[in-house]
Design a protein around this motif. Structure first.
Motif, PDB file in Angstrom:
ATOM      1  N   ALA A  72      49.492  35.628  40.397  1.00 54.20           N
ATOM      2  CA  ALA A  72      50.646  35.833  39.528  1.00 54.20           C
ATOM      3  C   ALA A  72      51.350  34.525  39.192  1.00 54.20           C
ATOM      4  CB  ALA A  72      51.618  36.801  40.178  1.00 54.20           C
ATOM      5  N   ASP A  73      51.207  33.506  40.057  1.00 51.61           N
ATOM      6  CA  ASP A  73      51.897  32.227  39.843  1.00 51.61           C
ATOM      7  C   ASP A  73      50.965  31.124  39.369  1.00 51.61           C
ATOM      8  OD1 ASP A  73      54.255  33.417  40.713  1.00 51.61           O
ATOM      9  OD2 ASP A  73      53.829  32.957  42.810  1.00 51.61           O
ATOM     10  N   THR A  74      49.718  31.441  39.098  1.00 50.14           N
ATOM     11  CA  THR A  74      48.777  30.417  38.650  1.00 50.14           C
ATOM     12  C   THR A  74      48.915  30.204  37.147  1.00 50.14           C
ATOM     13  OG1 THR A  74      47.061  32.083  38.318  1.00 50.14           O
ATOM     14  CG2 THR A  74      47.125  30.980  40.457  1.00 50.14           C
ATOM     15  N   PRO A  75      48.560  29.012  36.662  1.00 52.91           N
ATOM     16  CA  PRO A  75      48.653  28.748  35.213  1.00 52.91           C
ATOM     17  C   PRO A  75      47.448  29.239  34.425  1.00 52.91           C
ATOM     18  CG  PRO A  75      47.988  26.749  36.350  1.00 52.91           C
ATOM     19  CD  PRO A  75      48.208  27.788  37.416  1.00 52.91           C
ATOM     20  N   LEU A  76      46.705  30.181  34.964  1.00 53.10           N
ATOM     21  CA  LEU A  76      45.533  30.688  34.263  1.00 53.10           C
ATOM     22  C   LEU A  76      45.954  31.613  33.124  1.00 53.10           C
ATOM     23  CD1 LEU A  76      43.210  31.453  37.307  1.00 53.10           C
ATOM     24  CD2 LEU A  76      43.148  29.456  35.814  1.00 53.10           C
ATOM     25  N   GLN A  77      45.192  31.590  32.064  1.00 56.78           N
ATOM     26  CA  GLN A  77      45.495  32.395  30.883  1.00 56.78           C
ATOM     27  C   GLN A  77      45.057  33.843  31.124  1.00 56.78           C
ATOM     28  OE1 GLN A  77      46.928  31.458  27.862  1.00 56.78           O
ATOM     29  NE2 GLN A  77      46.864  33.615  27.302  1.00 56.78           N
ATOM     30  N   PRO A  78      45.993  34.801  31.112  1.00 60.96           N
ATOM     31  CA  PRO A  78      45.579  36.203  31.275  1.00 60.96           C
ATOM     32  C   PRO A  78      45.025  36.750  29.967  1.00 60.96           C
ATOM     33  CG  PRO A  78      47.953  36.077  31.033  1.00 60.96           C
ATOM     34  CD  PRO A  78      47.459  34.657  31.028  1.00 60.96           C
ATOM     35  N   SER A  79      44.347  37.865  30.064  1.00 66.82           N
ATOM     36  CA  SER A  79      43.863  38.519  28.850  1.00 66.82           C
ATOM     37  C   SER A  79      45.031  39.155  28.108  1.00 66.82           C
ATOM     38  CB  SER A  79      42.823  39.581  29.204  1.00 66.82           C
ATOM     39  OG  SER A  79      43.406  40.599  30.004  1.00 66.82           O
ATOM     40  N   ALA A  80      44.828  39.431  26.854  1.00 68.56           N
ATOM     41  CA  ALA A  80      45.889  40.036  26.041  1.00 68.56           C
ATOM     42  C   ALA A  80      46.123  41.480  26.471  1.00 68.56           C
ATOM     43  CB  ALA A  80      45.511  39.974  24.568  1.00 68.56           C
ATOM     44  N   ARG A  81      47.350  41.934  26.291  1.00 71.73           N
ATOM     45  CA  ARG A  81      47.673  43.322  26.614  1.00 71.73           C
ATOM     46  C   ARG A  81      46.931  44.285  25.701  1.00 71.73           C
ATOM     47  NH1 ARG A  81      54.264  43.340  27.361  1.00 71.73           N
ATOM     48  NH2 ARG A  81      54.346  42.138  29.317  1.00 71.73           N
ATOM     49  N   LEU A 107      45.907  41.268  34.575  1.00 69.21           N
ATOM     50  CA  LEU A 107      45.301  40.772  33.339  1.00 69.21           C
ATOM     51  C   LEU A 107      44.497  39.498  33.577  1.00 69.21           C
ATOM     52  CD1 LEU A 107      48.211  41.409  30.804  1.00 69.21           C
ATOM     53  CD2 LEU A 107      46.070  42.690  31.034  1.00 69.21           C
ATOM     54  N   ILE A 108      44.889  38.691  34.554  1.00 64.20           N
ATOM     55  CA  ILE A 108      44.089  37.514  34.899  1.00 64.20           C
ATOM     56  C   ILE A 108      42.751  37.939  35.476  1.00 64.20           C
ATOM     57  CG2 ILE A 108      43.939  35.559  36.491  1.00 64.20           C
ATOM     58  CD1 ILE A 108      46.871  35.048  36.056  1.00 64.20           C
ATOM     59  N   MET A 109      42.744  38.988  36.293  1.00 59.61           N
ATOM     60  CA  MET A 109      41.474  39.477  36.841  1.00 59.61           C
ATOM     61  C   MET A 109      40.584  40.022  35.725  1.00 59.61           C
ATOM     62  SD  MET A 109      41.060  38.783  39.961  1.00 59.61           S
ATOM     63  CE  MET A 109      39.472  39.589  39.844  1.00 59.61           C
ATOM     64  N   VAL A 110      41.167  40.705  34.754  1.00 60.36           N
ATOM     65  CA  VAL A 110      40.380  41.191  33.615  1.00 60.36           C
ATOM     66  C   VAL A 110      39.767  40.020  32.861  1.00 60.36           C
ATOM     67  CG1 VAL A 110      40.511  42.405  31.407  1.00 60.36           C
ATOM     68  CG2 VAL A 110      41.700  43.323  33.392  1.00 60.36           C
ATOM     69  N   ALA A 111      40.561  38.959  32.662  1.00 60.54           N
ATOM     70  CA  ALA A 111      40.028  37.767  32.001  1.00 60.54           C
ATOM     71  C   ALA A 111      38.926  37.120  32.829  1.00 60.54           C
ATOM     72  CB  ALA A 111      41.165  36.765  31.759  1.00 60.54           C
ATOM     73  N   ALA A 112      39.065  37.144  34.149  1.00 60.24           N
ATOM     74  CA  ALA A 112      38.036  36.567  35.016  1.00 60.24           C
ATOM     75  C   ALA A 112      36.741  37.359  34.919  1.00 60.24           C
ATOM     76  CB  ALA A 112      38.536  36.536  36.461  1.00 60.24           C
ATOM     77  N   TRP A 113      36.828  38.684  34.852  1.00 63.97           N
ATOM     78  CA  TRP A 113      35.604  39.485  34.742  1.00 63.97           C
ATOM     79  C   TRP A 113      34.924  39.262  33.389  1.00 63.97           C
ATOM     80  CZ3 TRP A 113      38.922  43.945  36.975  1.00 63.97           C
ATOM     81  CH2 TRP A 113      38.893  43.869  38.375  1.00 63.97           C
ATOM     82  N   ARG A 114      35.710  39.093  32.348  1.00 66.23           N
ATOM     83  CA  ARG A 114      35.100  38.785  31.050  1.00 66.23           C
ATOM     84  C   ARG A 114      34.428  37.425  31.074  1.00 66.23           C
ATOM     85  NH1 ARG A 114      40.176  40.483  27.120  1.00 66.23           N
ATOM     86  NH2 ARG A 114      40.173  42.722  27.552  1.00 66.23           N
TER      87      ARG A 114
END
Length: 325
Positions: free
Chosen positions: A156-165, A265-272
């Motif tokens: 939650a505090d990382t600067p990684l780009q999450p996926s869009a809602r 959403l970051i986890m969703v982006a990671a799986w993609r």
């Protein structure tokens, strides 16, 4: 007419219990008991409702469920007397909370005019590289429950780009389909809907649904904006073996309450991104020297003494010197 349930998280469970062909009375009693003992005190309406529901369910469940509920209520200091008498229990001694030492605040100098307070930090999102996404995905699936919870808390505090809602209309449609598929124990359609709604490969969606821990499923549900009560119902019915364990259901429910949408959403982006990394590795472009490196060393061939176009038996040197003999 019985008033609507006032105990949090119990809405909808009573409705599901009335459907024909589904006997979830043991699970309902365990869930109701766990919900009740989590709070130190209750209102008169909550106590009245607990007595009304529990007194009926106690006589309708198996011995193992009744024994488990009896053990939980025997150590709870605020168990209603009616339920204690029904279970042949004695009132538990009131438990006094242990005195807590006053916490000492660290000596932090107050900002002065010459030293203004620093501005609040802002998270600058950075695009996740496919290899990094694959590493995050592999670590998450290989971790245990406590490691996954800590990992989600840190994301939650990382600067990684999450996926869009996901658009609200699409998310609401997906949540309705997922709840119906979970009630029918249709994991195949459940995974297919997760794949389509979150734009995930079907293989990843199958892995999410089949994961024994349930944390990946919680991430997908949070990414869709699923309400906690709906998520509990999904847990209870999607996998009956998992749903019969009250500890598993409430462990995930508590984690789901503190799970942030950003981490999900970051986890969703990671799986993609992990799927993209796997695709790139599978279809890696051929390097210019791959064929030469793999080719076998050819055996050198001797140059023939007679070249094409020459007559056999003719001495080349003598021919050039003009001697024909």
């Amino acid at each position: 007419m019985t008033p609507a349930p006032t105990i949090p998280g119990f809405d909808g469970l009573m409705t599901l219990s009335r459907r024909e062909g589904v006997d979830i009375r043991p699970t309902l009693l365990r869930v109701l008991t766990d919900l009740y003992v989590q709070a130190h005190s209750h209102t008169s309406d909550e106590e009245k409702q607990f007595i009304e529901l529990t007194s009926r369910l106690i006589d309708q469940v198996d011995d193992a469920t009744r024994a488990a509920v009896r053990a939980r209520l025997s150590i709870y200091p605020n168990t209603p007397k009616v339920i204690l008498d029904q279970l042949a229990l004695k009132p538990a001694a009131a438990q006094q909370p242990a005195p807590v030492a006053p916490s000492v605040a660290p000596d932090i100098p107050a900002p002065t005019l010459s030293q203004p307070a620093p501005p609040p930090s802002r998270i600058v999102n950075r695009t996740m590289q496919p290899n990094d996404a694959a590493e995050i995905s592999n670590l998450f699936f290989a971790a245990n429950a406590s490691e996954r919870a800590k990992m989600l808390h840190n994301l939650a505090d990382t600067p990684l780009q999450p996926s869009a809602r996901i658009p609200q209309a699409r998310a609401e449609r997906a949540m309705h389909i997922l709840e119906m598929a979970a009630f029918a124990e249709d994991r195949e359609n459940f995974a297919r809907e997760i794949s389509e709604a979150l734009i995930l490969p079907l293989a990843i969606a199958d892995q999410v649904v089949s994961d024994p821990g349930g944390e990946p499923l919680a991430c997908c549900a949070k990414a869709l904006g699923m309400h906690g009560a709906i998520f509990q119902r999904v847990l209870l019915f999607l996998n009956p073996e998992f749903g019969t364990s009250v500890n598993n259901v409430y462990r995930l429910s508590r984690m789901y309450d503190v799970l942030t949408e950003r981490a999900a959403l970051i986890m969703v982006a990671a799986w993609r991104g992990a799927h993209l990394a796997a695709t790139r590795a599978k279809f890696r472009p051929t390097l210019y020297d791959d064929e030469r490196q793999r080719a076998r060393a050819a055996t050198p061939m001797a140059r023939p003494s007679v070249q094409p176009g020459m007559q056999p038996g003719v001495d080349v040197a003598r021919t050039r010197n003009g001697s024909g003999s």
